[in-house]
Design a protein around this motif. Structure first.
Motif, mmCIF file in Angstrom:
data_model
loop_
_atom_site.group_PDB
_atom_site.id
_atom_site.type_symbol
_atom_site.label_atom_id
_atom_site.label_comp_id
_atom_site.label_asym_id
_atom_site.label_seq_id
_atom_site.Cartn_x
_atom_site.Cartn_y
_atom_site.Cartn_z
ATOM 1 N N ALA A 169 0.779 -1.029 -0.184
ATOM 2 C CA ALA A 169 0.043 0.114 0.012
ATOM 3 C C ALA A 169 0.856 1.174 -0.074
ATOM 4 O O ALA A 169 1.870 1.344 0.537
ATOM 5 C CB ALA A 169 -0.938 0.088 1.219
ATOM 6 N N ARG A 170 0.389 2.235 -0.632
ATOM 7 C CA ARG A 170 1.197 3.626 -0.819
ATOM 8 C C ARG A 170 0.770 4.442 0.549
ATOM 9 O O ARG A 170 -0.215 4.160 1.098
ATOM 10 C CB ARG A 170 0.830 4.512 -2.080
ATOM 11 C CG ARG A 170 1.347 3.530 -3.264
ATOM 12 C CD ARG A 170 0.990 4.362 -4.643
ATOM 13 N NE ARG A 170 1.023 3.440 -5.675
ATOM 14 C CZ ARG A 170 0.427 3.319 -6.747
ATOM 15 N NH1 ARG A 170 -0.451 4.277 -6.794
ATOM 16 N NH2 ARG A 170 0.865 2.690 -7.605
ATOM 17 N N GLU A 172 -2.942 5.131 1.959
ATOM 18 C CA GLU A 172 -4.191 4.356 1.240
ATOM 19 C C GLU A 172 -4.584 3.534 2.443
ATOM 20 O O GLU A 172 -5.820 2.886 2.263
ATOM 21 C CB GLU A 172 -3.471 3.470 0.067
ATOM 22 C CG GLU A 172 -3.202 4.271 -0.984
ATOM 23 C CD GLU A 172 -2.681 3.196 -2.193
ATOM 24 O OE1 GLU A 172 -2.957 3.557 -3.441
ATOM 25 O OE2 GLU A 172 -2.026 2.171 -2.064
ATOM 26 N N LEU A 173 -3.859 3.473 3.292
ATOM 27 C CA LEU A 173 -4.340 2.686 4.712
ATOM 28 C C LEU A 173 -4.735 3.376 5.505
ATOM 29 O O LEU A 173 -4.284 4.535 5.865
ATOM 30 C CB LEU A 173 -3.286 1.459 5.161
ATOM 31 C CG LEU A 173 -2.895 0.531 4.161
ATOM 32 C CD1 LEU A 173 -1.877 -0.367 4.978
ATOM 33 C CD2 LEU A 173 -4.036 -0.649 3.460
ATOM 34 N N THR A 174 -5.756 2.943 6.477
ATOM 35 C CA THR A 174 -5.927 4.058 7.682
ATOM 36 C C THR A 174 -4.598 3.889 8.694
ATOM 37 O O THR A 174 -4.134 2.967 8.556
ATOM 38 C CB THR A 174 -7.139 3.433 8.303
ATOM 39 O OG1 THR A 174 -6.804 2.298 8.933
ATOM 40 C CG2 THR A 174 -8.505 3.267 7.425
#
Lengths: 163, 208
Positions: free
Chosen positions: A13-14, A17-19
């Motif tokens: 994930a960049r 992009e994740l919480t």
């Protein structure tokens, strides 16, 4: 580690992009999971390879005719400036598109003309001086005969058998 | 000095065919590469790429400039590519998206990373694998090819992938995971690499 099914898909994930919570849990998981560290290493090692591979494949292809082929597929009249009329019908369409009142008036004109003719020609009790001068129509016959008289042309409708 | 895309788009809208031709030449290889990645057949990719430019020209008036011209162009090329392979998309959804123990044990984690070394950009093996990559991509199911190309070549985010493919973010992540895993397994095969004892193979996932 039992949680790889949850965290392995998050690898790669960049930023953003994740919480924040997902990022924290992934970080914690990676710290204790050899398998996922390996997955991350694989991903980093192969990063950019697909772009390079497809770019090389494209480079091997001869594009000398590509643009010409594209341009040939675009109709010649498509190159007139945006908004410019591209024919008589399109000119009319563009004109009436800009002048809606005229468009409505044009559509109603034949109906208004017909109504006006009805009112002026065939209205019972109309004064003689308001009738259309010079033309008389005898409608009981089918074939017209035009007679020139001192009062103007008279149109006689006759049956095809001459009666 | 190179004229920027938006200036060329404006000129093309005004009927300047040369301006549009410049845009075609500028992006033809990249559009072809995107199409090739998804449809895998070079001749079909050629047609798809040309269709994309023709479609772009038809809709120049609709381009509002809210995104980059290239983004808009690639989106159209992607749609046409996906449409072109629609008949091929027969894989079961679970095979594509579900991450379970079988999926986790597919391939061997870390093998490629180790083989390619600490500086993969300079690795001889890397150059060899790049040559095999297009063939490996062609072996993947259409949904996996598509998501890999959109992510790696077009650089779409999870959110953009979710929007473009019409799937939730979680599915985006799991599908990407599957696609990469299969690609890595194929590359390992091409390179003659196999899981070595002592290196993780993902089997620990199943252990208590």
């Amino acid at each position: 580690m039992k949680d790889c099914a949850t965290y392995a898909p998050m690898i790669g994930a960049r930023p953003g992009e994740l919480t924040p919570d997902e990022e924290a849990r992934l970080h914690e998981h990676l710290a204790g999971c050899d398998a996922c560290q390996g997955r991350l290493a694989d991903l980093e090692a192969t990063g950019g390879m697909l772009v390079e591979a497809l770019s090389r494949a494209a480079s091997r292809r001869d594009f000398a005719t590509f643009a010409d082929e594209v341009m040939a597929r675009i109709p010649a009249n498509a190159w007139k400036p945006e908004g410019a009329p591209k024919g008589v019908l399109e000119s009319l369409k563009a004109f009436f598109g800009r002048h809606r009142v005229l468009a409505i008036a044009s559509a109603l004109a034949p109906a208004l003309a017909a109504a006006a003719l009805y009112l002026f020609i065939d209205r019972p009790g109309m004064p003689a001086e308001t009738a259309l001068p010079g033309v008389e129509v005898a409608s009981e016959t089918l074939e017209p005969i035009v007679l020139d008289t001192s009062d103007g042309p008279i149109i006689l409708m006759s049956d095809s058998d001459g009666t | 000095m190179e004229v920027d895309d938006l200036a060329l788009v404006e000129k093309a809208r005004s009927g300047d065919a040369d301006a549009f031709r410049t845009l075609v030449v500028r992006y033809q290889r990249k559009v072809f590469a995107v199409a090739l990645g998804i449809v895998k057949d070079p001749d079909l990719a050629w047609d798809v790429a040309q269709d994309a430019f023709v479609r772009v020209h038809q809709h120049l008036a609709d381009f509002k400039g809210e995104s980059a011209f290239s983004t808009w162009l690639f989106r159209i090329a992607t749609h046409i590519s996906i449409d072109a392979i629609r008949k091929e998309r027969s894989s079961k959804k679970d095979d594509i998206d579900q991450v379970d123990e079988a999926a986790l044990s597919e391939g061997a984690s870390g093998i490629l990373g180790t083989a390619l070394g600490s500086n993969p950009q300079e690795s001889v093996l890397r150059k060899e694998l790049v040559e095999k990559m297009t063939a490996a991509l062609a072996e993947l199911p259409p949904a996996h090819r598509t998501i890999l190309v959109l992510r790696e070549v077009e650089g779409l985010s999870y959110e953009e992938l979710s929007e473009q493919l019409g799937i939730p973010k979680g599915t985006v992540m799991s599908r990407l995971f599957h696609a990469r895993k299969k690609m890595q397994a194929l590359l390992q095969g091409y390179a003659g690499l196999s899981a070595r004892p002592g290196r993780s193979t993902g089997r620990e996932d199943a252990e208590p």
